[in-house]
Write a protein that holds these residues in place. Structure first.
Motif, PDB file in Angstrom:
ATOM      1  N   ALA A 354       0.830  -1.210   0.000  1.00  0.00           N
ATOM      2  CA  ALA A 354       0.000   0.000   0.000  1.00  0.00           C
ATOM      3  C   ALA A 354       0.858   1.250   0.000  1.00  0.00           C
ATOM      4  N   ASP A 355       1.934   1.260   0.798  1.00  0.00           N
ATOM      5  CA  ASP A 355       2.834   2.418   0.817  1.00  0.00           C
ATOM      6  C   ASP A 355       3.510   2.616  -0.542  1.00  0.00           C
ATOM      7  N   ARG A 356       3.869   1.527  -1.172  1.00  0.00           N
ATOM      8  CA  ARG A 356       4.538   1.655  -2.472  1.00  0.00           C
ATOM      9  C   ARG A 356       3.584   2.161  -3.553  1.00  0.00           C
ATOM     10  N   ILE A 357       2.366   1.709  -3.505  1.00  0.00           N
ATOM     11  CA  ILE A 357       1.386   2.205  -4.484  1.00  0.00           C
ATOM     12  C   ILE A 357       1.153   3.694  -4.269  1.00  0.00           C
ATOM     13  N   ARG A 358       1.020   4.104  -2.990  1.00  0.00           N
ATOM     14  CA  ARG A 358       0.844   5.526  -2.714  1.00  0.00           C
ATOM     15  C   ARG A 358       2.065   6.330  -3.161  1.00  0.00           C
ATOM     16  N   GLY A 359       3.256   5.736  -2.958  1.00  0.00           N
ATOM     17  CA  GLY A 359       4.471   6.434  -3.368  1.00  0.00           C
ATOM     18  C   GLY A 359       4.600   6.588  -4.868  1.00  0.00           C
ATOM     19  N   ALA A 360       3.950   5.722  -5.639  1.00  0.00           N
ATOM     20  CA  ALA A 360       4.034   5.789  -7.099  1.00  0.00           C
ATOM     21  C   ALA A 360       2.946   6.663  -7.705  1.00  0.00           C
ATOM     22  N   THR A 361       1.975   7.080  -6.891  1.00  0.00           N
ATOM     23  CA  THR A 361       0.868   7.886  -7.410  1.00  0.00           C
ATOM     24  C   THR A 361       1.047   9.346  -7.019  1.00  0.00           C
ATOM     25  N   ARG A 362       0.181  10.176  -7.556  1.00  0.00           N
ATOM     26  CA  ARG A 362       0.237  11.605  -7.278  1.00  0.00           C
ATOM     27  C   ARG A 362      -0.674  11.957  -6.107  1.00  0.00           C
ATOM     28  N   VAL A 363      -0.575  13.216  -5.668  1.00  0.00           N
ATOM     29  CA  VAL A 363      -1.317  13.636  -4.476  1.00  0.00           C
ATOM     30  C   VAL A 363      -2.816  13.521  -4.693  1.00  0.00           C
ATOM     31  N   ASN A 364      -3.298  13.907  -5.853  1.00  0.00           N
ATOM     32  CA  ASN A 364      -4.737  13.927  -6.115  1.00  0.00           C
ATOM     33  C   ASN A 364      -5.290  12.580  -6.565  1.00  0.00           C
ATOM     34  N   ASP A 365      -4.423  11.612  -6.776  1.00  0.00           N
ATOM     35  CA  ASP A 365      -4.905  10.288  -7.173  1.00  0.00           C
ATOM     36  C   ASP A 365      -5.515   9.564  -5.979  1.00  0.00           C
ATOM     37  N   VAL A 366      -6.516   8.765  -6.227  1.00  0.00           N
ATOM     38  CA  VAL A 366      -7.223   8.028  -5.177  1.00  0.00           C
ATOM     39  C   VAL A 366      -6.742   6.578  -5.193  1.00  0.00           C
ATOM     40  N   VAL A 367      -6.239   6.116  -4.050  1.00  0.00           N
ATOM     41  CA  VAL A 367      -5.774   4.737  -3.912  1.00  0.00           C
ATOM     42  C   VAL A 367      -6.654   4.047  -2.879  1.00  0.00           C
ATOM     43  N   ALA A 368      -7.180   2.883  -3.209  1.00  0.00           N
ATOM     44  CA  ALA A 368      -8.099   2.165  -2.318  1.00  0.00           C
ATOM     45  C   ALA A 368      -7.704   0.696  -2.260  1.00  0.00           C
ATOM     46  N   ARG A 369      -8.049   0.088  -1.143  1.00  0.00           N
ATOM     47  CA  ARG A 369      -7.915  -1.364  -1.012  1.00  0.00           C
ATOM     48  C   ARG A 369      -9.314  -1.952  -0.968  1.00  0.00           C
ATOM     49  N   PHE A 370      -9.603  -2.829  -1.919  1.00  0.00           N
ATOM     50  CA  PHE A 370     -10.933  -3.417  -2.010  1.00  0.00           C
ATOM     51  C   PHE A 370     -11.074  -4.658  -1.145  1.00  0.00           C
ATOM     52  N   GLY A 371      -9.974  -5.174  -0.646  1.00  0.00           N
ATOM     53  CA  GLY A 371     -10.026  -6.396   0.143  1.00  0.00           C
ATOM     54  C   GLY A 371      -9.003  -7.396  -0.349  1.00  0.00           C
ATOM     55  N   GLY A 372      -8.478  -8.212   0.586  1.00  0.00           N
ATOM     56  CA  GLY A 372      -7.472  -9.187   0.207  1.00  0.00           C
ATOM     57  C   GLY A 372      -6.250  -8.492  -0.365  1.00  0.00           C
ATOM     58  N   ASP A 373      -5.812  -8.925  -1.522  1.00  0.00           N
ATOM     59  CA  ASP A 373      -4.647  -8.326  -2.174  1.00  0.00           C
ATOM     60  C   ASP A 373      -5.060  -7.513  -3.394  1.00  0.00           C
ATOM     61  N   GLU A 374      -6.277  -7.003  -3.382  1.00  0.00           N
ATOM     62  CA  GLU A 374      -6.813  -6.258  -4.518  1.00  0.00           C
ATOM     63  C   GLU A 374      -6.866  -4.770  -4.193  1.00  0.00           C
ATOM     64  N   PHE A 375      -6.239  -3.953  -5.053  1.00  0.00           N
ATOM     65  CA  PHE A 375      -6.198  -2.506  -4.888  1.00  0.00           C
ATOM     66  C   PHE A 375      -6.785  -1.845  -6.125  1.00  0.00           C
ATOM     67  N   CYS A 376      -7.135  -0.579  -5.954  1.00  0.00           N
ATOM     68  CA  CYS A 376      -7.711   0.170  -7.077  1.00  0.00           C
ATOM     69  C   CYS A 376      -7.185   1.605  -7.031  1.00  0.00           C
ATOM     70  N   ILE A 377      -6.882   2.145  -8.202  1.00  0.00           N
ATOM     71  CA  ILE A 377      -6.386   3.520  -8.323  1.00  0.00           C
ATOM     72  C   ILE A 377      -7.303   4.280  -9.273  1.00  0.00           C
ATOM     73  N   LEU A 378      -7.629   5.512  -8.881  1.00  0.00           N
ATOM     74  CA  LEU A 378      -8.462   6.387  -9.706  1.00  0.00           C
ATOM     75  C   LEU A 378      -7.653   7.644 -10.008  1.00  0.00           C
TER      76      LEU A 378
END
Length: 763
Positions: A354-378
């Motif tokens: 989760a930290d790495r995904i946030r580190g690869a995205t921008r400030v205004n991008d939305v990062v979510a965890r849907f459950g388990g090992d599934e993430f979503c970026i908007l």
């Protein structure tokens, strides 16, 4: 003896010296009135002391202390003055006003000291003693100063013992008043109020006792010949009532103010409690909202929170004619971490990811965890390539080594992307399409990136439609068929076995081979039912073959890797054989090489149970998996089937010929029979026969066909003598009418003997 202007009995002249001892008394009514005033003052003091202990404002505490001191002082002074007015003596008496006022001042000082002591939340024993001494001495001083204000022709004398007793009573009364006032500051209800009334009576009695003990110590001496006469008490009564009324009004006003303030403070306290509760409710609402919209493990927003933000961002982009990208991320092989290192290690890994995904995205991008090992970026986009670069940045960030449980590991991710407005204009549609793209990435080997396209949607719709219809076909037992392909014994040239191959005659798409529906069955939990249907149908066909004179034919059925993990498989095979009434030796179970290696210990146990039934076991697609000789010798096998990929280039490929020779020698060393599939030319057949292969299967003999269509071919082959096997007859033309063509949604293809054509799962 004189002390501080007071005359004590030791200096009192003896009778006969011209002095006469007067006999004095008191008015009972005024005495009772004085006691009532003392009780009222005591109650007011207790009530105001309670207010002092409960208010928070410094100014309010000061005001209540002043009011309490005034009530206590005026009450004690009024009690003293009324008691003096109740004193009856046969003399003309008057009072010195300045001295009387001075006594009132002393009473005010004593009341101030008392309220100062009561302003403390808790007093130590020494503080109790000092405060009670000061208050008691002040009350005594007020009393005796007030006595000295009484002017007449008589001389005042005091008995020392009673004089001292009055001072002791004043101090003890002051101590009792302090203790009661502090103890009764906290509490509520009727019982508490009754205790306050009782304490007021006790305190009033102490104050009155101080005065009358001093009066008891008083003796009046007048010269002989002094005229004696009792004056009317009417003026004293009127003055006493007036003073009592004034004092009672002051005390009543103070008590009323205390009660009103208590109610106001109670309401204020209730308001504060309400405000505190509202604040707690707000905090609870914020906490609940955080729990409802955020993932507790990674502190990312969850699916609910993502959907809410997604709807808002989508509306913004619709109004601005902008673009949005939805990225679904799935960590590749994450389950292995939980299985090998435990769920705690898996949770730690998810935090790092989760930290790495946030580190690869921008400030205004939305990062979510849907459950388990599934993430979503908007993310908001200017062009589609921006989404590709973002996804590639995330994938690169994920490949950095991660230290976990004393190990350094590299994780990869599969990503599926859908873009607004190209791939949908609603949240649900975009999420669904991104999920389809993710499924495509995982199906193409993982650690890849795929954008959604309409072909994925059509494929998903078709598979959903096929799933529903396959379920109905299994329920209704309609549309599913078994085709068979002969397996020829190369020593005799006879058909020794028939391999059962499932087909689905679809009402729209025509005859479907297993590669079109086996994966659907495995994904949706239908494979066990489908496998069982094939098994039971093959057993019934075996019974028919016996009736038709084919007593020695063996039917082989394929087993899915998922079905091989079921403990019920052996019992289902036994039931199918018994229901059909055929011996178990007529049935052979084929399992793929990789399916056997999935869980070797459990697989060996299950295969031993099947072997005990009498069913033969064959390993299919040998050479394409990762089995070893160490495992192979542990398995209770009868036959090894060489995959067609080693046969197709024979005799042009010397390497393939050497591999096939080695497999045949190895199998015979382990006392296993060898079947070679995919035999299509006489040269291939001649090579296999020369090097001792036991059985052959392929288009050279027949394509898969229904059982009724194959019976003439089997009869023809079984009538041949071994010497007639060479040169092999081109039977392909003889059974052309039995050949099967499959019409699929993707075009026309021949039914074949390849792995995809048979009823088994891919590794």
């Amino acid at each position: 003896m004189d002390w501080l202007g007071l005359h004590f009995l030791s200096s009192m002249p003896t009778p006969g010296n011209g002095q006469v001892l007067l006999d004095c008394g008191h008015n009972p009514f005024l005495v009772a009135l004085a006691y009532l005033v003392a009780c009222a003052a005591s109650f007011a003091t207790l009530d105001i002391a309670e207010r002092v202990g409960h208010v928070d404002s410094v100014n309010a505490r000061l005001r209540w202390r002043v009011l309490g001191a005034l009530c206590l002082a005026v009450g004690i002074w009024a009690m003293h003055f009324i008691s003096m007015l109740s004193f009856q003596a046969p003399l003309d008496m008057h009072y010195d006003i300045p001295v009387t006022i001075a006594s009132l001042v002393i009473a005010l000082i004593s009341g101030t000291v008392a309220m100062q002591a009561l302003s403390h939340p808790l007093l130590r024993p020494g503080q109790y003693l000092i405060a009670s001494l000061c208050i008691g001495l002040g009350i005594a001083a007020m009393h005796y100063l007030g006595m000295s204000a009484m002017g007449s022709s008589a001389t005042q004398y005091y008995e020392p013992f009673r004089f001292a007793a009055s001072i002791v009573i004043a101090i003890i009364s002051s101590l009792a008043a302090l203790v009661l006032a502090i103890k009764l500051r906290h509490g509520s209800g009727m019982f508490h109020q009754l205790i306050k009334y009782g304490a007021s009576l006790v305190m009033g009695l102490g104050i009155v006792s101080t005065h009358f003990m001093g009066m008891w110590a008083l003796h009046l001496m007048v010269p002989e010949g002094t005229p004696m006469r009792m004056h009317s008490t009417e003026n004293s009564l009127q003055l006493s009532l007036t003073i009592a009324l004034i004092v009672m009004l002051i005390i009543a006003g103070s008590v009323s103010a205390a009660l009103a303030d208590k109610k106001l403070q109670a309401k204020e306290h209730d308001l504060r409690r309400v405000n505190a509760l509202l604040s707690q409710l707000d905090q609870a609402r914020v906490s609940l909202q955080k729990v409802a919209h955020y993932d507790a493990l990674t502190n990312l927003i969850n699916r609910r929170g993502f959907n809410q933000i997604f709807a808002e961002r989508l509306m913004e982009q619709k109004l601005a004619n902008g673009m949005l990208a939805v990225m679904f991320l799935d960590v590749d092989h994450f389950k292995r971490i939980n299985d090998s290192l435990g769920h705690d290690a898996g949770d730690e890994l998810l935090k790092v990811i989760a930290d790495r995904i946030r580190g690869a995205t921008r400030v205004n991008d939305v990062v979510a965890r849907f459950g388990g090992d599934e993430f979503c970026i908007l993310i908001a986009l200017r062009n589609v390539e921006e989404a590709r670069h973002m996804a590639q940045r995330v994938m690169a960030k994920m490949k950095d080594p991660i230290a976990l449980a004393g190990r350094s590991m590299v994780m990869t991710t599969s990503i599926g992307v859908s873009v607004y407005p190209h791939d949908g204009d609603t949240c649900e549609e975009l999420l669904k399409n991104a999920d389809l793209a993710l499924y495509q990435s995982k199906g193409n080997g993982r650690n890849t990136l795929h954008f959604f396209n309409e072909a994925l949607k059509n494929k998903a719709s078709l598979e959903l439609h096929l799933e529903e219809q396959l379920r109905n076909a299994l329920i209704d037992r309609q549309g599913l068929e078994l085709f068979y392909q002969p397996i020829v014994d190369l020593r005799t040239g006879h058909v020794a076995k028939l391999e059962a191959l499932v087909r689905w005659r679809h009402p729209v798409h025509g005859l479907l081979t297993p590669d079109r529906f086996i994966t659907i069955a495995e994904t949706n939990g239908l494979i066990a039912e489908l496998d069982n249907w094939v098994l039971r149908r093959a057993c019934m066909d075996l019974a028919m073959l016996v009736d038709d004179g084919f007593e020695k034919l063996i039917i082989t059925v394929n087993c899915s890797a998922l079905n091989l993990a079921r403990e019920e498989l052996a019992q289902e095979m036994d039931t199918a054989l018994k229901d059909a009434g055929v011996p178990a030796q007529r049935l052979e179970l084929e399992v793929t090489e990789n399916a056997l290696m999935g869980n070797i210990s459990n697989t060996v146990l299950l295969l031993n149970e099947i072997r005990k039934l009498g069913v033969a076991l064959s390993i299919d697609d040998f050479g394409t998996g990762y089995s070893s000789l160490a495992y192979l010798k542990r398995l209770p096998l009868d036959t090894v089937k060489i995959d067609r990929s080693f046969i197709i280039d024979i005799p042009e490929s010397p390497q393939d010929m050497e591999i096939v020779q080695a497999i045949i020698v190895m199998a015979h060393t382990l006392h296993l029979k060898v079947v070679t599939e995919g035999v299509e030319t006489p040269a291939q057949l001649e090579f296999l026969s020369e090097y001792g292969c036991d059985y052959a299967q392929g288009y050279l003999f027949s394509k898969p066909a229904p059982l009724e269509a194959l019976k003439p071919l089997v009869e023809q082959l079984n009538r041949r003598k071994p010497s007639e096997l060479w040169p092999p007859v081109n039977l392909l033309e003889a059974v052309e009418t039995s050949a099967v063509e499959t019409i699929t949604p993707y075009g026309r293809r021949d039914a074949s003997h390849s792995r995809a054509d048979r009823f088994r799962t891919r590794p």
